[in-house]
Design an enzyme around this catalytic site. Structure first.
Site, mmCIF file in Angstrom:
data_model
loop_
_atom_site.group_PDB
_atom_site.id
_atom_site.type_symbol
_atom_site.label_atom_id
_atom_site.label_comp_id
_atom_site.label_asym_id
_atom_site.label_seq_id
_atom_site.Cartn_x
_atom_site.Cartn_y
_atom_site.Cartn_z
ATOM 1 N N PRO A 8 2.479 -4.446 -1.281
ATOM 2 C CA PRO A 8 1.121 -4.357 -0.726
ATOM 3 C C PRO A 8 0.725 -2.938 -0.357
ATOM 4 O O PRO A 8 1.505 -2.192 0.236
ATOM 5 C CB PRO A 8 1.192 -5.247 0.517
ATOM 6 C CG PRO A 8 2.277 -6.220 0.226
ATOM 7 C CD PRO A 8 3.293 -5.457 -0.585
ATOM 8 N N CYS A 9 -0.514 -2.590 -0.711
ATOM 9 C CA CYS A 9 -0.996 -1.226 -0.492
ATOM 10 C C CYS A 9 -1.951 -1.119 0.687
ATOM 11 O O CYS A 9 -2.455 -0.033 0.967
ATOM 12 C CB CYS A 9 -1.687 -0.698 -1.754
ATOM 13 S SG CYS A 9 -3.225 -1.573 -2.155
ATOM 14 N N GLN A 10 -2.211 -2.221 1.395
ATOM 15 C CA GLN A 10 -3.255 -2.196 2.409
ATOM 16 C C GLN A 10 -3.021 -1.131 3.474
ATOM 17 O O GLN A 10 -3.960 -0.535 3.994
ATOM 18 C CB GLN A 10 -3.370 -3.566 3.095
ATOM 19 C CG GLN A 10 -4.016 -4.627 2.224
ATOM 20 C CD GLN A 10 -2.992 -5.389 1.411
ATOM 21 O OE1 GLN A 10 -1.919 -4.879 1.102
ATOM 22 N NE2 GLN A 10 -3.312 -6.612 1.057
ATOM 23 N N LEU A 13 -1.496 1.677 2.989
ATOM 24 C CA LEU A 13 -1.397 2.991 2.363
ATOM 25 C C LEU A 13 -2.715 3.455 1.758
ATOM 26 O O LEU A 13 -2.899 4.637 1.514
ATOM 27 C CB LEU A 13 -0.341 2.961 1.250
ATOM 28 C CG LEU A 13 1.073 2.535 1.653
ATOM 29 C CD1 LEU A 13 1.957 2.484 0.420
ATOM 30 C CD2 LEU A 13 1.647 3.472 2.689
ATOM 31 N N SER A 14 -3.622 2.514 1.517
ATOM 32 C CA SER A 14 -4.849 2.822 0.802
ATOM 33 C C SER A 14 -5.890 3.470 1.703
ATOM 34 O O SER A 14 -6.004 3.156 2.890
ATOM 35 C CB SER A 14 -5.429 1.538 0.196
ATOM 36 O OG SER A 14 -6.718 1.755 -0.303
#
Length: 377
Positions: free
Chosen positions: A67-69, A71-72
């Site tokens: 999951p990139c939430q 990091l985005s």
């Protein structure tokens, strides 16, 4: 292979083109699980990676688009220790419990290179080296593989027994300027206009996942005629390399909202990126570049590799290849006109900031609003 945080199967589908067989999948989103069940009906599917005790002993490759939430730039930016992106440690737990697969493939957003002055990358690379892995990563652009979406992602490949450098760095074609904004469709985000625009010539900007409430957040496209349209979900699926209708089981089988399909597509791994990695794993030919030392604390570059505490940058571009480019106009078969309300909202925001816009663009936006019924509408 095993797919963790599998989403709607982009990594698995692309790698399958080069002989990789998926033995196990893990995905927590109900809509995504419905998609995986439909397209990978014979594959063992797990829900929660934290409850997965082990991976099959014969696993050769573990793929993890974690999951990139956190990091985005579009997410919470809580960092690699955030509640979602911190789940990458579950990958390390699972490969630690076995002698280990030959390959570990990790995918995420480029902002992970910058967040916390590179803390996310330090966390991942230190963990990999403690497990005895040699690692390499490269930021790649989906346009290099012919798709008209300006989408950059980090592809990281690691192994205890193999050298990942010929796979990721053995081919480099160099970036291209695509299209002519006077003659080609141009993508932008109509939800922006104050601090950003996402302008892309003969491409759309990076597809987003939409809101947590399942509200779609598609980009807009200015056509050469001056009309503004938004791609439909089938267009978005094709822009990620999937067949149109790929995510339909999320609605028909899982009962999620139609707008949730945008989240699934926006969070997916481009199939053609995975296809390229698969082709390189099958034939890692080519000449690797001359590497340059990366000083401790220096910003993470576009590409680098490391082993046993030594890190070096790789002087390559985000375009490893130049696959035949497919014009954006051919990906708008499911599009509709941008509404008067959306157009007016965008125009209001453009007057609130100091952005510079391409010549004639705002005139086209105003003309489109007039055609859609004007400010009154």
């Amino acid at each position: 292979m095993v797919g963790l945080f599998a989403g709607i199967g982009g990594l698995e589908l692309g790698l399958a083109h080069h002989g990789w067989h998926t033995e196990l999948l893990c995905e927590i989103d109900p809509g995504a699980r419905a998609v995986l069940t439909h397209h990978f009906p014979d594959v063992e599917l797990h829900t929660d990676v934290t409850r997965l005790r082990a991976i099959p002993a014969r696993t050769e490759l573990v793929a993890a688009g974690f999951p990139c939430q956190d990091l985005s730039q579009a997410g919470r930016t809580a960092g690699i220790t955030g509640p979602r992106s911190g789940l990458v440690d579950e990958v390390f737990r699972l490969v630690r419990r076995k002698r280990g697969p030959r390959w570990l493939l990790i995918e995420n957003v480029p902002f992970m290179l910058q967040l916390g002055r590179g803390a996310a990358m330090r966390h991942i690379t230190i963990a990999l080296e403690e497990l005895g892995y040699t690692w390499a990563y490269r930021v790649v652009d989906a346009r290099a593989f012919g798709l008209p979406q300006r989408r950059q992602r980090v592809l990281m490949l690691a192994s205890r027994t193999e050298d990942p450098r010929p796979v990721l760095f053995g081919a480099d074609a160099g970036a291209l300027e695509i299209g002519d904004q006077e003659q080609d469709p141009c993508g932008f985000y109509w939800t922006e206009g104050v601090r950003g625009l996402g302008w892309a010539v003969n491409a759309v900007p990076t597809l987003k996942g939409g809101s947590a409430l399942g509200i779609a957040s598609p980009p807009a496209v200015r056509l050469p005629s001056g009309e503004l349209v938004t791609p439909g979900i089938a267009d978005a699926e094709r822009l990620q390399g999937f067949a149109p209708g790929w995510t339909a089981p999320a609605v028909t089988a899982a009962g999620v909202r139609q707008g949730h399909r945008w989240k699934l597509v926006g969070n997916a791994v481009s199939v053609r990126m995975a296809d390229w990695v698969g082709s390189r794993l099958a034939a890692p030919d080519g000449t690797t570049p001359e590497y340059l030392p990366l000083a401790p604390g220096a910003p993470w570059p576009v590409a680098a590799w490391g082993h046993n505490g030594v890190t070096q940058r790789a002087p390559v571009s985000t375009w490893p290849v130049h696959e035949p480019y497919e014009d954006l106009k051919n990906f708008l078969t499911d599009s509709r006109l941008l509404s008067a309300r959306a157009t007016a909202g965008f125009l209001r925001r453009t007057g609130m900031g100091r952005l510079r816009f391409p010549p004639g663009f705002l005139d086209d936006v105003e003309s489109h609003l007039d055609r859609m019924g004007g400010w009154a509408a």
